[in-house]
Design a protein around this motif. Sequence first.
Motif, mmCIF file in Angstrom:
data_model
loop_
_atom_site.group_PDB
_atom_site.id
_atom_site.type_symbol
_atom_site.label_atom_id
_atom_site.label_comp_id
_atom_site.label_asym_id
_atom_site.label_seq_id
_atom_site.Cartn_x
_atom_site.Cartn_y
_atom_site.Cartn_z
ATOM 1 N N GLN A 31 0.821 -1.201 0.000
ATOM 2 C CA GLN A 31 0.000 0.000 0.000
ATOM 3 C C GLN A 31 0.859 1.258 0.000
ATOM 4 O O GLN A 31 1.896 1.321 0.661
ATOM 5 N N ARG A 32 0.414 2.245 -0.731
ATOM 6 C CA ARG A 32 1.166 3.489 -0.855
ATOM 7 C C ARG A 32 1.259 4.223 0.477
ATOM 8 O O ARG A 32 2.296 4.814 0.800
ATOM 9 N N MET A 33 0.205 4.177 1.273
ATOM 10 C CA MET A 33 0.244 4.870 2.557
ATOM 11 C C MET A 33 1.222 4.203 3.518
ATOM 12 O O MET A 33 1.906 4.869 4.298
ATOM 13 N N VAL A 34 1.305 2.878 3.458
ATOM 14 C CA VAL A 34 2.281 2.158 4.289
ATOM 15 C C VAL A 34 3.695 2.539 3.890
ATOM 16 O O VAL A 34 4.554 2.829 4.739
ATOM 17 N N LEU A 35 3.964 2.541 2.599
ATOM 18 C CA LEU A 35 5.301 2.894 2.120
ATOM 19 C C LEU A 35 5.637 4.352 2.444
ATOM 20 O O LEU A 35 6.758 4.661 2.852
ATOM 21 N N LEU A 36 4.659 5.244 2.271
ATOM 22 C CA LEU A 36 4.910 6.659 2.532
ATOM 23 C C LEU A 36 5.182 6.907 4.010
ATOM 24 O O LEU A 36 6.105 7.653 4.375
ATOM 25 N N GLY A 37 4.390 6.292 4.897
ATOM 26 C CA GLY A 37 4.609 6.476 6.327
ATOM 27 C C GLY A 37 5.945 5.926 6.785
ATOM 28 O O GLY A 37 6.669 6.560 7.569
ATOM 29 N N THR A 38 6.328 4.739 6.289
ATOM 30 C CA THR A 38 7.624 4.152 6.660
ATOM 31 C C THR A 38 8.774 4.981 6.116
ATOM 32 O O THR A 38 9.761 5.234 6.821
ATOM 33 N N LEU A 39 8.671 5.395 4.849
ATOM 34 C CA LEU A 39 9.736 6.197 4.255
ATOM 35 C C LEU A 39 9.914 7.513 4.999
ATOM 36 O O LEU A 39 11.042 7.942 5.265
#
Length: 687
Positions: A31-39
């Motif tokens: 998920q894009r939100m998961v990747l964005l939050g982790t990044l």
Amino acid sequence: MSGAALAVVVVVVFLLALYLLQRYGDLRRQQRMVLLGTLLSWYLCFLIVFILPLDVSTTIYKQCILDNTNHPTPVTSTRRNNQTDDNSSVNPAVRIPKVCEEPWSYIPDGILPVFWRVVYWTSQFLTWLLLPFMQSYARSAAFSRVGKIKTALIENAIYYGTYLLIFISLLIYVAAHPQWQLTWRELQTIGITAANTWGLFLLVLLLGYGLVEIPRSYWLLSSHGYLLAKTYFKASKMATEKASVEEDLADVMEEVAGVHESVRYNHCLRKCVDTIITKCPTEYKEEMGRNVESACGEQNVPTTKRGLINLHKKVISAVQRHSQTQVQWSILLDEAVHLEDVAKSLSSPVRQFIHSSESTQERGWIHRFIYTPTVEWYWECVFRQCFYRLLAVLLCLISAAVVWSECTFFSTHPVLSLFAVFVQLAEKQYNYICIEMVCFVSILFLCVCVYSTVFRIRVFNYYYLVPHHQTDAYSLQFSGMLFCRLTPPLCLNFLGLIHMDSAISHQDRIQTSYTSIMGSMRVLYFISDGFYIYYPMLVLLLCFATFYSLGSRCLNLLGFHQYITDDHLTSDLVDEGKELIRRERRKRQKAEDGENRRWAWRERYGVHGTTGRTRAGYTELNDDQSSPVTGINNSVITFTRRDGEEEEQRRSLLRDNSSDEGSPNRRSKGGRYRSLSPSETGFFDDV
């Protein structure tokens, strides 16, 4: 430089965080939100570490200007006549300000305070509010966004209700004492201090482990026998885990098949069943499609919404664990084969590295022209051991300096902290490059000790960072939360080591811009004068415990097998792993020989299609193989071969395992492991 160094660091740190996320996460399927939050969480934490040395050098330059403004340097100028006589005119001492050299990385006033405020509060918002909510959302097995949001809100309400209760109790206690006039700034400082105190608890534990384990790991990397024995040990454990994971996946898929048979297409819950099936591996979906006519009425299948949600969660967990285990098993086999090749090359009289399998050799131009077999032999058999041992000795010295400084950084007269001594010596010479290098190397080593432990640690199957794009969303976000909670206390601890934090050193100096956003820790004297000074000394005890492997021995007694050289069970597992690797090598060799025969056969007769056909006395193998669930196909190939004037008939039996041909856990040409996530939808996408 006018902030140019700051801009360069911002870009470089972003690329570093993106590379780590690409290595551990799946950029295309998660998920894009998961990747964005982790990044964002990783990026902000790494940014604090890389910018802090620039803040230190800028603060030292400001302190120099302030000192020379308040106390100019006395300069005595002597003017003598050309003739030597007793009447020499001497001018009185004149106080002029000493010139302070501006550092090459000087950041103009007003930039760093705003920068630190944005970075710090954004990271705290991520770790305490956004990431926990996203964790619960990603872990939820509900079939709609509304259901996932509802589950996340309920879980976080229970989690934060305890914190709110404690905070309200403290406010009541403060209100009951009128002599305490706490302003908003002081309440903010108390909140920051509480968060840093919680982080310091975990920081010392991770730091004590990393200070010993990192130098020791590099020293052991120089021992080829130790590496090979430990690889056999890991192979034995991984084989047991792999068999268990495959059995669990088969059980869950059997349950899904039962639900698929019982819930018909006109049922109100059929959409939920279809969502579950999209998360299943491809071979199981094909098998369920072929067996759709068979009935499974005797099975106790869940037909309620709650039962399907629980089944959905089990499917997600089983598929993810199976994917991780398959990739880790392939990586472990490659590592074991390489170490065995090194052992053979060590005893070989030829100074060329010989690979036992052609598939393990890289075909790139670097390996053809630069990293040749001769260069590889000298590196693996000669220089590698010396290099890792020298690196281990250097890291051991830095670890000893950190332990000494952690136990003595509270002493300012005399200065006992080695890092403070180095910084102060460079400050007297206005050598800002040396100051920044000392700060950067010191804080980078502290971060490596802490962050590497975060990447290595495994909390059963709930938190585990797996490389090659196999880390799940929950573990990625949990690592981001840990980084955001560990980085601020780590930076404050480092500033205390170099005596740049007045709350600990009690010196009248200009504070760094990073310290200014923390407020004055002197609001809570028992924290600033007690806990922050004496608690880091426990790192010495943790280092001794790690050196004698007390944690590994305790886990071994509890049934979690760890590699301990003087343990009988370890030697048994090493022997078992050695036999497993030997068996896997034979399987790989047979598969490679079969592939070579097929390739040579196709090259000779110019066959490019994938469907079976007959041509002049030979039959081509049909490459459209069945799935691993239906079994292994044995195909008999007959072809003619003319050798000079003779023509002979050959018949060969080829065993084709579809998991070797189409399995995504095999390595591609670039050496990267493909993701095992379904390509149709992500794990947590909605239908």
